[in-house]
Design an enzyme around this catalytic site. Sequence first.
Site, PDB file in Angstrom:
ATOM      1  N   GLY A  14    -111.436 -15.479  27.175  1.00 15.42           N
ATOM      2  CA  GLY A  14    -111.517 -14.864  25.852  1.00 15.42           C
ATOM      3  C   GLY A  14    -110.184 -14.432  25.271  1.00 15.42           C
ATOM      4  O   GLY A  14    -110.152 -13.610  24.350  1.00 15.42           O
ATOM      5  N   ASN A  16    -108.248 -16.036  23.365  1.00 18.65           N
ATOM      6  CA  ASN A  16    -108.175 -16.425  21.944  1.00 18.65           C
ATOM      7  C   ASN A  16    -109.026 -15.514  21.067  1.00 18.65           C
ATOM      8  O   ASN A  16    -108.587 -15.131  19.980  1.00 18.65           O
ATOM      9  CB  ASN A  16    -108.598 -17.890  21.766  1.00 18.65           C
ATOM     10  CG  ASN A  16    -107.426 -18.826  22.006  1.00 18.65           C
ATOM     11  OD1 ASN A  16    -106.508 -18.910  21.204  1.00 18.65           O
ATOM     12  ND2 ASN A  16    -107.442 -19.517  23.137  1.00 18.65           N
ATOM     13  N   MET A  86    -117.087 -24.014  26.368  1.00 15.84           N
ATOM     14  CA  MET A  86    -116.977 -25.241  27.160  1.00 15.84           C
ATOM     15  C   MET A  86    -118.307 -25.993  27.255  1.00 15.84           C
ATOM     16  O   MET A  86    -118.626 -26.590  28.277  1.00 15.84           O
ATOM     17  CB  MET A  86    -116.422 -24.910  28.552  1.00 15.84           C
ATOM     18  CG  MET A  86    -115.073 -24.196  28.514  1.00 15.84           C
ATOM     19  SD  MET A  86    -113.834 -25.038  27.496  1.00 15.84           S
ATOM     20  CE  MET A  86    -113.193 -26.188  28.699  1.00 15.84           C
ATOM     21  N   LYS A  87    -119.060 -25.968  26.188  1.00 13.41           N
ATOM     22  CA  LYS A  87    -120.316 -26.716  26.125  1.00 13.41           C
ATOM     23  C   LYS A  87    -120.275 -27.619  24.906  1.00 13.41           C
ATOM     24  O   LYS A  87    -119.712 -27.233  23.862  1.00 13.41           O
ATOM     25  CB  LYS A  87    -121.496 -25.746  25.983  1.00 13.41           C
ATOM     26  CG  LYS A  87    -121.732 -24.928  27.219  1.00 13.41           C
ATOM     27  CD  LYS A  87    -122.424 -25.769  28.262  1.00 13.41           C
ATOM     28  CE  LYS A  87    -122.510 -25.069  29.595  1.00 13.41           C
ATOM     29  NZ  LYS A  87    -123.068 -25.919  30.639  1.00 13.41           N
ATOM     30  N   ILE A  88    -120.881 -28.784  25.026  1.00  8.68           N
ATOM     31  CA  ILE A  88    -120.908 -29.695  23.875  1.00  8.68           C
ATOM     32  C   ILE A  88    -122.028 -29.270  22.935  1.00  8.68           C
ATOM     33  O   ILE A  88    -123.164 -29.033  23.368  1.00  8.68           O
ATOM     34  CB  ILE A  88    -121.090 -31.144  24.369  1.00  8.68           C
ATOM     35  CG1 ILE A  88    -119.819 -31.539  25.148  1.00  8.68           C
ATOM     36  CG2 ILE A  88    -121.338 -32.101  23.207  1.00  8.68           C
ATOM     37  CD1 ILE A  88    -119.890 -32.861  25.835  1.00  8.68           C
ATOM     38  N   LEU A  89    -121.683 -29.123  21.666  1.00  8.62           N
ATOM     39  CA  LEU A  89    -122.707 -28.737  20.693  1.00  8.62           C
ATOM     40  C   LEU A  89    -123.602 -29.942  20.407  1.00  8.62           C
ATOM     41  O   LEU A  89    -123.108 -31.058  20.223  1.00  8.62           O
ATOM     42  CB  LEU A  89    -122.059 -28.293  19.383  1.00  8.62           C
ATOM     43  CG  LEU A  89    -121.220 -27.016  19.407  1.00  8.62           C
ATOM     44  CD1 LEU A  89    -120.663 -26.747  18.008  1.00  8.62           C
ATOM     45  CD2 LEU A  89    -122.014 -25.828  19.891  1.00  8.62           C
ATOM     46  N   ASN A 103    -112.634 -25.693  16.238  1.00 11.10           N
ATOM     47  CA  ASN A 103    -112.422 -25.626  17.687  1.00 11.10           C
ATOM     48  C   ASN A 103    -110.924 -25.627  17.975  1.00 11.10           C
ATOM     49  O   ASN A 103    -110.133 -26.178  17.201  1.00 11.10           O
ATOM     50  CB  ASN A 103    -113.057 -26.867  18.337  1.00 11.10           C
ATOM     51  CG  ASN A 103    -112.889 -26.897  19.843  1.00 11.10           C
ATOM     52  OD1 ASN A 103    -113.064 -25.886  20.526  1.00 11.10           O
ATOM     53  ND2 ASN A 103    -112.538 -28.058  20.380  1.00 11.10           N
ATOM     54  N   HIS A 105    -108.236 -26.802  21.028  1.00  4.70           N
ATOM     55  CA  HIS A 105    -108.171 -27.600  22.251  1.00  4.70           C
ATOM     56  C   HIS A 105    -106.718 -27.620  22.741  1.00  4.70           C
ATOM     57  O   HIS A 105    -105.795 -27.780  21.937  1.00  4.70           O
ATOM     58  CB  HIS A 105    -108.667 -29.023  21.982  1.00  4.70           C
ATOM     59  CG  HIS A 105    -108.688 -29.865  23.216  1.00  4.70           C
ATOM     60  ND1 HIS A 105    -109.639 -29.703  24.210  1.00  4.70           N
ATOM     61  CD2 HIS A 105    -107.853 -30.839  23.652  1.00  4.70           C
ATOM     62  CE1 HIS A 105    -109.393 -30.553  25.191  1.00  4.70           C
ATOM     63  NE2 HIS A 105    -108.318 -31.249  24.886  1.00  4.70           N
TER      64      HIS A 105
END
Length: 213
Positions: A14, A16, A86-89, A103, A105
């Site tokens: 966290g 960021n 860290m999950k794909i929407l 996002n 990266h």
Amino acid sequence: MLTKKCVLLFSGKGSNIENLINNQASLNGKLKYVAAFTNNSNAKGIDICSDNDIEVTISDQEELNFNLKKFLSKHKPDLIILAGYMKILPDDIVDKYAGKIINIHPSLLPKYPGLNTYEKVLKNNDLFHGATIHYVDTTLDGGPVILQGKFKIRKKLSIKELEYLTHKVEHKIYPIVVKWIADDLVTVENNIIQFNDKDIHSPITYIVDDLNI
Ligand code: GAR
């Protein structure tokens, strides 16, 4: 003045979200962090949100996307910030909130989407590294790039050192982009970034040259 409602999605440390919350004053009330969502009940980010009176929804893995949809329907955000989520929407969430999800990266996309970025950079002896903030589409770490923070790798670095430098860059660029959005300077139309109503066809780059290790 209408205040934009923003939600924060995270999975881990966290740093960021903490940095964004600490920079909130610069948004002059134009954007407010109203709630947060995480898939990880051990995420340090939960304490950061609680310390700042931001309600966090913690979801188990089985009902993750169902709970996320409920969370988003409840808060009706103008902006959804992924900060180490860290999950794909799922596609239906991306489609429903098109142009409202950003996002960060830890690479100079389109280089190195996905995991293990730092290992790849060091293995390839890259001369430059950095971080990217982009609108989210349905591809992995994909979507129109808003801003990249870029720095030169001046000496042999460990993974930890490279991560440390990259985080410093992330903490410089995410507040900039959020302020641009709060001020209605940046939007996305038909997959093209608009800055101050002009089409931007290549990413805006912030060269960071004051990093020390
Ligand atoms: C950040 O480096 C962010 O770029 C990365 O997760 C880290 C979260 O750090 N995101 C991704 O890799 C997304 N594909 P934080 O929890 O300290 O903000």
